[in-house]
Enzyme design. Structure first.
Site, PDB file in Angstrom:
ATOM      1  CB  SER A 212      -0.858  -0.042   1.268  1.00  0.00           C
ATOM      2  OG  SER A 212      -1.912   0.857   1.185  1.00  0.00           O
ATOM      3  N   GLY A 250      -3.239  -0.443  -3.808  1.00  0.00           N
ATOM      4  CA  GLY A 250      -1.947   0.043  -3.337  1.00  0.00           C
ATOM      5  C   GLY A 250      -1.460   1.345  -3.915  1.00  0.00           C
ATOM      6  CD  GLU A 293      -9.076  -6.411  -3.663  1.00  0.00           C
ATOM      7  OE1 GLU A 293      -9.858  -7.295  -4.035  1.00  0.00           O
ATOM      8  OE2 GLU A 293      -8.029  -6.664  -3.034  1.00  0.00           O
ATOM      9  N   PRO A 294      -8.458  -0.756  -5.331  1.00  0.00           N
ATOM     10  CG  PRO A 294      -9.237   1.083  -6.524  1.00  0.00           C
ATOM     11  CD  PRO A 294      -9.239  -0.414  -6.531  1.00  0.00           C
ATOM     12  CE1 TYR A 337       1.247   1.284   9.102  1.00  0.00           C
ATOM     13  CE2 TYR A 337      -0.248   3.144   8.944  1.00  0.00           C
ATOM     14  CZ  TYR A 337      -0.032   1.788   9.057  1.00  0.00           C
ATOM     15  OH  TYR A 337      -1.108   0.942   9.120  1.00  0.00           O
ATOM     16  CB  CYS A 364      -1.763   9.622  28.120  1.00  0.00           C
ATOM     17  SG  CYS A 364      -1.760  10.511  29.623  1.00  0.00           S
ATOM     18  CD  GLU A 365       1.201   6.219  23.501  1.00  0.00           C
ATOM     19  OE1 GLU A 365       0.622   5.199  23.821  1.00  0.00           O
ATOM     20  OE2 GLU A 365       2.067   6.273  22.597  1.00  0.00           O
ATOM     21  CE1 TYR A 394      -6.463   0.854   4.783  1.00  0.00           C
ATOM     22  CE2 TYR A 394      -5.472   2.429   3.285  1.00  0.00           C
ATOM     23  CZ  TYR A 394      -6.023   1.190   3.526  1.00  0.00           C
ATOM     24  OH  TYR A 394      -6.143   0.289   2.499  1.00  0.00           O
TER      25      TYR A 394
HETATM   26  N1  LLP Z   1      -6.478  -5.278  -1.393  1.00  0.00           N
HETATM   27  C1  LLP Z   1      -5.914  -5.908  -0.350  1.00  0.00           C
HETATM   28  C2  LLP Z   1      -5.930  -7.371  -0.313  1.00  0.00           C
HETATM   29  C3  LLP Z   1      -5.320  -5.179   0.691  1.00  0.00           C
HETATM   30  O1  LLP Z   1      -4.758  -5.807   1.713  1.00  0.00           O
HETATM   31  C4  LLP Z   1      -5.332  -3.755   0.631  1.00  0.00           C
HETATM   32  C5  LLP Z   1      -4.746  -2.967   1.710  1.00  0.00           C
HETATM   33  C6  LLP Z   1      -5.943  -3.134  -0.472  1.00  0.00           C
HETATM   34  C7  LLP Z   1      -6.503  -3.934  -1.478  1.00  0.00           C
HETATM   35  C8  LLP Z   1      -6.043  -1.659  -0.614  1.00  0.00           C
HETATM   36  O2  LLP Z   1      -4.823  -1.023  -0.676  1.00  0.00           O
HETATM   37  P1  LLP Z   1      -4.782   0.562  -0.909  1.00  0.00           P
HETATM   38  O3  LLP Z   1      -5.240   0.833  -2.308  1.00  0.00           O
HETATM   39  O4  LLP Z   1      -5.687   1.202   0.088  1.00  0.00           O
HETATM   40  O5  LLP Z   1      -3.369   0.921  -0.691  1.00  0.00           O
HETATM   41  N2  LLP Z   1      -3.247   1.034   7.330  1.00  0.00           N
HETATM   42  C9  LLP Z   1      -2.247   1.240   6.314  1.00  0.00           C
HETATM   43  C10 LLP Z   1      -2.639   0.606   5.001  1.00  0.00           C
HETATM   44  C11 LLP Z   1      -2.927  -0.862   5.107  1.00  0.00           C
HETATM   45  C12 LLP Z   1      -3.321  -1.482   3.794  1.00  0.00           C
HETATM   46  C13 LLP Z   1      -3.838  -2.850   3.971  1.00  0.00           C
HETATM   47  N3  LLP Z   1      -4.275  -3.489   2.766  1.00  0.00           N
HETATM   48  C14 LLP Z   1      -1.988   2.737   6.158  1.00  0.00           C
HETATM   49  O6  LLP Z   1      -2.638   3.528   6.816  1.00  0.00           O
HETATM   50  O7  LLP Z   1      -1.109   3.136   5.395  1.00  0.00           O
END
Ligand code: LLP
Length: 436
Positions: A212, A250, A293-294, A337, A364-365, A394
């Site tokens: 991602s 991603g 799958e965005p 991150y 509190c951090e 997120y």
């Molecule tokens: N498909 C699958 C199987 C995934 O695991 C993910 C993200 C996506 C699609 C979507 O990815 P995106 O287009 O949103 O990058 N919490 C982290 C991001 C975790 C992503 C997990 N999987 C952050 O805040 O950067």
């Protein structure tokens, strides 16, 4: 850097009139006064435009929105209205989608450790794709089908052994991953054949997600080559083509002025080009249907968070802390991150920002810093509304009640109207699980 906030970080409806910023025709200061802070504001038009752009670039029935970026009933409905499929990854996300009336056959059900109950729900509702992630899960589905459920359509999550050059916590395509079956080790081929030969399921396709916040698009080209080769091998061994290839999500986005994130169109071009090349190189006569799958690149840039400044503390010769009424509970990304954001004052959106200060949360951090070394206009004062752009992905979906802080309200704005899609949590909500 002391320039005003770059409007490129805001939804395209952003407008400045007499220094005040409005989004979707709604003045941000007025939204903060009316709904309270912290407040997450989504421009509904921006969300729809991004869904539409993905559809335009990848075609009908080729895009699933990854609900983990941000999901609630209103978002699920919007995604359906815009004609996308939806990726869910737990029973909770699945339930949200179903309750929103999202057609089950347009759901992609992920997860590296789905429970029997989660799988039962998916089978009962006939979700379009179950993406299996382990041999245990394949066996679990076989047992459930023995209980009397119809055989589901199953895709196999594979790891291509490719680095996405992103933060290690969100890197998922390398061999050392808790997700999927490794291609290099031959496990992916074994898993796909296992699914294809099982009477309890139908092989729907192959799935791969490399990570991602990916800016380096060549990673997609490399992953594509690996998975298309796998698809070709499977096709030969089965004597039947693999129907679908989902290359995951991603695509990275800009959080800062000057971040050079690829556009959706550039990403689509690279993915399609890589797909064409890989299919040609593998000699595939019958190409699988390509899906993406965005999540982040749909929800992220459409949202921003409004806070109110409560305390300003100057630590002489060190830094100035500007403390706001939220923090790591509504946006854990900086602390998880090291994610960097910008900040600005919506009442003075065209003001230069020469004042360097650190925007801190109320938790509190010491690590609860939303924007380290933010640039802000001179004269920031207690009571000001402060905005952090690009918080649509997120943030709320990873929000917590740390320190028993209620989660913020979320509004959709469009054409001058604002509607609450998630109400603010109350102190009563926080106590609802306590058994006196
Ligand atoms: N498909 C699958 C199987 C995934 O695991 C993910 C993200 C996506 C699609 C979507 O990815 P995106 O287009 O949103 O990058 N919490 C982290 C991001 C975790 C992503 C997990 N999987 C952050 O805040 O950067």
């Amino acid at each position: 850097m002391s320039a005003p906030i770059d409007l490129g970080l805001l939804p395209r409806s952003a407008q400045i009139a007499t220094s005040r910023l409005s989004i979707g025709g709604c003045d941000l200061e007025e939204l903060a006064d009316r709904f309270g802070t912290p407040l997450i504001v989504y421009d509904e038009g921006e969300l729809r435009a991004r869904c539409a752009e993905y559809r335009r670039c990848f075609g009908e029935d080729s895009v699933a929105y990854a609900g983990k970026a941000f999901l609630c009933l209103a978002m699920a409905r919007l995604v359906h209205e815009e004609g996308l499929h939806l990726d869910v990854v737990t029973g909770g996300e699945l339930q949200t989608a179903l309750q929103a009336g999202f057609p089950a056959d347009r759901l992609v059900f992920h997860g590296n450790n789905k429970s029997d109950d989660e799988l039962r729900c998916a089978l009962r509702e006939h979700v379009g794709r179950v993406v299996v992630d382990s041999f245990d899960e394949i066996e679990r589905i076989e047992r459930l089908v023995d209980e009397g459920f119809d055989a589901p359509s199953v895709s196999v999550r594979v790891t291509p052994g490719v680095e996405a050059h992103t933060h290690a916590y969100i890197e998922t395509g390398t061999e050392d991953s808790k997700f999927g079956f490794g291609v290099d080790a031959g496990v992916a081929l074994e898993a796909v054949l296992r699914v294809a030969e099982s009477a309890a399921m139908r092989l729907g396709g192959v799935h791969c997600h490399i990570g991602s916040q990916v800016w380096n698009l060549t990673s997609y080209a490399r992953a594509m080559r690996v998975v298309v080769d796998l698809v070709a091998t499977v096709g030969k061994q089965l004597g039947a083509p693999v129907e679908e290839l989902n290359i995951g999500g991603g695509l990275g986005i800009a959080y800062h002025a000057g971040d050079a994130a690829p556009t959706i169109a550039e990403y689509a071009e690279v993915v399609h080009h890589a797909f064409d090349d890989a299919c040609a190189a593998a000699g595939l006569d019958s190409r699988p249907h390509l899906m993406v799958e965005p999540g982040r690149s749909i929800a992220g840039p459409a949202g921003l968070t409004l806070y109110r400044v409560g305390t300003i503390k100057n630590v002489p010769s060190v830094r100035t802390y500007i403390a706001v009424d939220g923090g790591m509970s509504d946006n854990p990304r900086p602390v998880m991150y090291g994610a960097r954001y910008e900040a600005f004052l919506p009442a003075r959106a065209d003001a230069d920002r020469p004042f360097v200060a650190t925007v801190a949360g109320k938790h509190c951090e010491q690590g609860d810093l939303l924007v380290r070394d933010a640039t802000l206009p001179d004269g920031v004062a207690v009571g000001d509304v402060l905005a952090v752009p690009v918080t649509g992905a997120y943030g709320y979906s990873m929000a917590s009640n740390y320190n028993r802080v209620p989660r913020p309200a979320v509004v959709f704005v469009t054409e001058g109207a604002a509607r609450v899609i998630l109400r603010r949590e109350t102190l009563d909500d926080l106590l609802r699980l306590d058994q006196s």
